[in-house]
Design a protein around this motif. Structure first.
Motif, PDB file in Angstrom:
ATOM      1  N   TYR A  80      49.434  39.535  36.704  1.00 38.64           N
ATOM      2  CA  TYR A  80      48.057  39.033  36.747  1.00 38.64           C
ATOM      3  C   TYR A  80      47.146  40.169  36.312  1.00 38.64           C
ATOM      4  O   TYR A  80      47.493  41.352  36.482  1.00 38.64           O
ATOM      5  CB  TYR A  80      47.625  38.653  38.168  1.00 38.64           C
ATOM      6  CG  TYR A  80      48.209  37.404  38.764  1.00 38.64           C
ATOM      7  CD1 TYR A  80      48.987  36.504  38.044  1.00 38.64           C
ATOM      8  CD2 TYR A  80      47.976  37.119  40.099  1.00 38.64           C
ATOM      9  CE1 TYR A  80      49.505  35.367  38.645  1.00 38.64           C
ATOM     10  CE2 TYR A  80      48.480  35.985  40.699  1.00 38.64           C
ATOM     11  CZ  TYR A  80      49.250  35.108  39.974  1.00 38.64           C
ATOM     12  OH  TYR A  80      49.765  33.987  40.572  1.00 38.64           O
ATOM     13  N   ASP A  81      45.972  39.816  35.821  1.00 36.51           N
ATOM     14  CA  ASP A  81      44.930  40.813  35.592  1.00 36.51           C
ATOM     15  C   ASP A  81      44.457  41.290  36.956  1.00 36.51           C
ATOM     16  O   ASP A  81      44.022  40.477  37.778  1.00 36.51           O
ATOM     17  CB  ASP A  81      43.741  40.190  34.851  1.00 36.51           C
ATOM     18  CG  ASP A  81      44.035  39.954  33.383  1.00 36.51           C
ATOM     19  OD1 ASP A  81      44.443  40.912  32.702  1.00 36.51           O
ATOM     20  OD2 ASP A  81      43.835  38.818  32.913  1.00 36.51           O
ATOM     21  N   CYS A  82      44.535  42.583  37.201  1.00 33.63           N
ATOM     22  CA  CYS A  82      44.177  43.144  38.509  1.00 33.63           C
ATOM     23  C   CYS A  82      42.985  44.092  38.439  1.00 33.63           C
ATOM     24  O   CYS A  82      42.777  44.904  39.351  1.00 33.63           O
ATOM     25  CB  CYS A  82      45.379  43.848  39.119  1.00 33.63           C
ATOM     26  SG  CYS A  82      46.720  42.712  39.561  1.00 33.63           S
ATOM     27  N   LEU A 124      44.328  31.879  35.169  1.00 34.95           N
ATOM     28  CA  LEU A 124      44.811  31.692  36.533  1.00 34.95           C
ATOM     29  C   LEU A 124      44.401  30.319  37.037  1.00 34.95           C
ATOM     30  O   LEU A 124      43.312  29.827  36.731  1.00 34.95           O
ATOM     31  CB  LEU A 124      44.227  32.752  37.470  1.00 34.95           C
ATOM     32  CG  LEU A 124      44.645  34.202  37.262  1.00 34.95           C
ATOM     33  CD1 LEU A 124      44.031  35.085  38.351  1.00 34.95           C
ATOM     34  CD2 LEU A 124      46.144  34.365  37.235  1.00 34.95           C
ATOM     35  N   GLU A 128      46.654  30.555  42.081  1.00 36.15           N
ATOM     36  CA  GLU A 128      46.968  31.920  41.652  1.00 36.15           C
ATOM     37  C   GLU A 128      45.808  32.869  41.937  1.00 36.15           C
ATOM     38  O   GLU A 128      46.013  34.014  42.351  1.00 36.15           O
ATOM     39  CB  GLU A 128      47.312  31.943  40.159  1.00 36.15           C
ATOM     40  CG  GLU A 128      48.624  31.270  39.838  1.00 36.15           C
ATOM     41  CD  GLU A 128      48.825  31.042  38.349  1.00 36.15           C
ATOM     42  OE1 GLU A 128      49.995  30.957  37.931  1.00 36.15           O
ATOM     43  OE2 GLU A 128      47.822  30.934  37.594  1.00 36.15           O
ATOM     44  N   TYR A 129      44.594  32.397  41.724  1.00 31.00           N
ATOM     45  CA  TYR A 129      43.413  33.231  41.994  1.00 31.00           C
ATOM     46  C   TYR A 129      43.363  33.604  43.476  1.00 31.00           C
ATOM     47  O   TYR A 129      43.100  34.752  43.826  1.00 31.00           O
ATOM     48  CB  TYR A 129      42.135  32.494  41.574  1.00 31.00           C
ATOM     49  CG  TYR A 129      40.912  33.376  41.622  1.00 31.00           C
ATOM     50  CD1 TYR A 129      40.533  34.137  40.511  1.00 31.00           C
ATOM     51  CD2 TYR A 129      40.133  33.470  42.766  1.00 31.00           C
ATOM     52  CE1 TYR A 129      39.424  34.965  40.550  1.00 31.00           C
ATOM     53  CE2 TYR A 129      39.023  34.290  42.822  1.00 31.00           C
ATOM     54  CZ  TYR A 129      38.670  35.031  41.707  1.00 31.00           C
ATOM     55  OH  TYR A 129      37.561  35.856  41.754  1.00 31.00           O
ATOM     56  N   LEU A 132      45.939  36.234  44.166  1.00 32.79           N
ATOM     57  CA  LEU A 132      45.447  37.533  43.723  1.00 32.79           C
ATOM     58  C   LEU A 132      44.523  38.142  44.771  1.00 32.79           C
ATOM     59  O   LEU A 132      44.635  39.322  45.108  1.00 32.79           O
ATOM     60  CB  LEU A 132      44.703  37.400  42.384  1.00 32.79           C
ATOM     61  CG  LEU A 132      43.991  38.661  41.905  1.00 32.79           C
ATOM     62  CD1 LEU A 132      44.999  39.746  41.520  1.00 32.79           C
ATOM     63  CD2 LEU A 132      43.071  38.340  40.731  1.00 32.79           C
ATOM     64  N   ARG A 185      40.523  35.709  34.075  1.00 31.72           N
ATOM     65  CA  ARG A 185      41.722  36.471  34.407  1.00 31.72           C
ATOM     66  C   ARG A 185      42.925  35.657  33.957  1.00 31.72           C
ATOM     67  O   ARG A 185      42.900  34.441  34.024  1.00 31.72           O
ATOM     68  CB  ARG A 185      41.801  36.708  35.914  1.00 31.72           C
ATOM     69  CG  ARG A 185      40.709  37.625  36.423  1.00 31.72           C
ATOM     70  CD  ARG A 185      40.792  37.777  37.939  1.00 31.72           C
ATOM     71  NE  ARG A 185      39.738  38.661  38.408  1.00 31.72           N
ATOM     72  CZ  ARG A 185      39.832  39.981  38.429  1.00 31.72           C
ATOM     73  NH1 ARG A 185      40.936  40.577  38.022  1.00 31.72           N
ATOM     74  NH2 ARG A 185      38.837  40.718  38.850  1.00 31.72           N
ATOM     75  N   SER A 187      47.423  35.243  33.518  1.00 28.51           N
ATOM     76  CA  SER A 187      48.757  35.518  34.037  1.00 28.51           C
ATOM     77  C   SER A 187      49.743  35.497  32.882  1.00 28.51           C
ATOM     78  O   SER A 187      49.522  34.846  31.866  1.00 28.51           O
ATOM     79  CB  SER A 187      49.154  34.478  35.090  1.00 28.51           C
ATOM     80  OG  SER A 187      49.346  33.214  34.503  1.00 28.51           O
TER      81      SER A 187
END
Length: 190
Positions: A80-82, A124, A128-129, A132, A185, A187
């Motif tokens: 994931y974008d973190c 996402l 999923e969000y 995160l 964001r 995935s």
């Protein structure tokens, strides 16, 4: 900014720098991927130039991708974008191509769905969000478009999320809207 995920493979220097960056982030944030070994992740990445290119695009647009899970059913690692805030290189975008075309004036350069597809990643989902957000506090000053259910999109709406007051919120907006603090964001499964 448009993502430019051309079919070309990364140069040796780009690959080396990306692996160095991903490994350092992986080591620094072990709480995101307990029980996962970097060597196995790297092995999977080395076997897929296309996925590596997608991770490169995620990194280049400010996403700070990191491993957040391992799917035992598929044998895939999930990135994931973190980045603390929605990626800078993916802001000022409306939701999708249809929304972009619907704008009569002041059109943004791109849409979240198109950019994600060009990069080879997925937006996402709400689930999923929320997953995160269990790993840290993300989007405390920005917001991120999320995958919108077809029945909402059919009515010209789209969903986005953020974290405020210690809670994750899901909102709606016209899909054609765009803001300097809203991006998306993504995935990627490897």
């Amino acid at each position: 900014m448009k993502a430019n995920s051309s079919k070309k493979t990364l140069s040796a220097a780009e690959r080396e720098e990306l692996f160095k960056t991903l490994k350092a982030r992986f080591e620094k944030n072990k709480h995101r991927h307990k029980g996962i070994e970097w060597a196995k992740v790297q092995e999977k990445l080395e076997a897929s130039a296309k996925k590596l290119r997608s991770l490169y695009e995620m990194e280049e647009t400010g996403g700070e991708p990191d491993v957040v899970a391992y799917d035992k059913k598929t044998g895939e690692y999930v990135f994931y974008d973190c980045a603390p805030e929605t990626p800078k290189g993916r802001r000022n975008v409306c939701y999708d191509h249809e929304a972009l075309e619907a704008r009569k004036e002041h059109k943004p350069e791109n849409s979240a769905v198109e950019m994600a597809a060009d990069m080879g990643i997925e937006l996402l989902t709400e689930e999923e969000y929320r997953q995160l957000q269990e790993l840290g506090n993300f989007d405390t000053k920005t917001s991120s478009w999320i995958k919108t259910p077809a029945d909402i999109r059919k009515l010209d709406g789209a969903l986005f999320c953020d974290r405020r007051y210690g809670h994750v919120f899901v909102y709606h907006n016209g899909a054609q809207s765009y803001y300097g603090v809203r991006g998306f964001r993504g995935s990627l499964r490897v």
